[in-house]
Design an enzyme around this catalytic site. Structure first.
Site, PDB file in Angstrom:
ATOM      1  N   CYS A  78      -4.583   5.207 -35.773  1.00 24.37           N
ATOM      2  CA  CYS A  78      -5.787   4.683 -36.427  1.00 24.37           C
ATOM      3  C   CYS A  78      -5.444   3.634 -37.497  1.00 24.37           C
ATOM      4  CB  CYS A  78      -6.607   5.844 -36.962  1.00 24.37           C
ATOM      5  SG  CYS A  78      -8.345   5.424 -37.114  1.00 24.37           S
ATOM      6  N   ARG A 105     -11.357  -3.743 -37.081  1.00 28.67           N
ATOM      7  CA  ARG A 105     -11.544  -2.503 -37.864  1.00 28.67           C
ATOM      8  C   ARG A 105     -12.964  -1.976 -37.714  1.00 28.67           C
ATOM      9  NH1 ARG A 105      -9.890  -3.191 -43.891  1.00 28.67           N
ATOM     10  NH2 ARG A 105     -10.550  -1.030 -43.813  1.00 28.67           N
ATOM     11  N   HIS A 169      -6.830  10.232 -33.291  1.00 31.14           N
ATOM     12  CA  HIS A 169      -5.967  11.066 -34.143  1.00 31.14           C
ATOM     13  C   HIS A 169      -5.378  12.241 -33.363  1.00 31.14           C
ATOM     14  CE1 HIS A 169      -6.913   9.336 -38.135  1.00 31.14           C
ATOM     15  NE2 HIS A 169      -8.017   8.963 -37.512  1.00 31.14           N
ATOM     16  N   GLU A 171      -2.963  14.008 -34.095  1.00 31.87           N
ATOM     17  CA  GLU A 171      -2.512  15.056 -35.029  1.00 31.87           C
ATOM     18  C   GLU A 171      -3.641  16.019 -35.411  1.00 31.87           C
ATOM     19  OE1 GLU A 171      -3.127  11.980 -35.688  1.00 31.87           O
ATOM     20  OE2 GLU A 171      -4.158  11.807 -37.616  1.00 31.87           O
TER      21      GLU A 171
HETATM   22  N1  GLN Z   1     -11.513   2.762 -40.873  1.00 24.28           N
HETATM   23  C1  GLN Z   1     -10.158   2.858 -41.317  1.00 24.28           C
HETATM   24  C2  GLN Z   1      -9.584   1.469 -41.612  1.00 24.28           C
HETATM   25  O1  GLN Z   1     -10.091   0.495 -41.181  1.00 24.28           O
HETATM   26  C3  GLN Z   1      -9.302   3.572 -40.309  1.00 24.28           C
HETATM   27  C4  GLN Z   1      -9.828   4.964 -40.103  1.00 24.28           C
HETATM   28  C5  GLN Z   1      -8.795   6.006 -39.794  1.00 24.28           C
HETATM   29  O2  GLN Z   1      -7.600   5.796 -39.977  1.00 24.28           O
HETATM   30  N2  GLN Z   1      -9.273   7.152 -39.393  1.00 24.28           N
HETATM   31  O3  GLN Z   1      -8.617   1.366 -42.290  1.00 24.28           O
END
Ligand code: GLN
Length: 178
Positions: A78, A105, A169, A171
């Site tokens: 992420c 993002r 994710h 994890e």
């Molecule tokens: N929205 C976050 C970002 O742009 C990423 C979200 C996440 O790591 N769960 O940095």
């Protein structure tokens, strides 16, 4: 293998718990000297703006780049994917550019776009459980990037050499395959 987990902000503890389950050794990384001791790095999810600022302030970019050059493995989830990307959109910002992907993002909307989905992957026969939390979207991939899983026709798990990037994710699920 000495695995460093970037522990600035975000869900680095969840990665540590996953490595505990797998019986893998790890340590938390907060300084350039920590990075220098690592054979592999995990870049967790969180808020990429904060993490990128920390990388610059603590001068972690050069040692992370050196680790990639000496063949170190990376797992980025992420926000971690954003740190590795060649190009970041929405907003455009600096990143390390170690991986030939362009990401947007928060591409699935804001908090509402946090959900669990299941999709096939190259890793196992059963669909992979994927937890998305304000995830980035991988919009472009370079010729050396291999797609290991897609969701709705969009790549969500990709690999370039020893760098593995998930926009979800792994994890946070019970599945240890990623
Ligand atoms: N929205 C976050 C970002 O742009 C990423 C979200 C996440 O790591 N769960 O940095």
């Amino acid at each position: 293998m000495r695995i460093g987990i970037l522990a600035v902000q975000g869900d680095y503890e969840a990665h540590a718990r996953m490595l505990d389950r797998l019986g893998a050794d790890y340590f938390f990384v907060r300084t350039a000297a920590d990075v220098a001791r690592a054979d592999a790095m995990i870049l967790p999810g969180g808020e990429s703006t904060t993490m990128l600022k920390f990388l610059q302030e603590e001068r972690l970019e050069a040692p992370l780049r050196a680790l990639a050059l000496r063949g170190g493995a990376f797992l980025a989830t992420c926000a971690g994917a954003i740190l590795l990307a060649r190009e970041i959109r929405s907003p455009a910002q600096w990143s390390m550019g170690l991986m030939d992907i362009a990401v947007t993002r928060n591409a699935y909307g804001r908090q509402l776009a946090s959900e669990v989905r299941h999709a096939p992957s190259q890793l196992q026969a059963e669909p992979l459980e994927m937890v998305f939390i304000r995830a980035p979207l991988i919009e472009q991939i370079g010729p050396q990037v291999e797609v290991l899983a897609s969701d709705g026709g969009r790549p969500v798990l990709v690999r370039q050499g020893k760098m593995l990037v998930a926009t979800f994710h792994p994890e946070l699920t019970g599945d240890t395959v990623v």
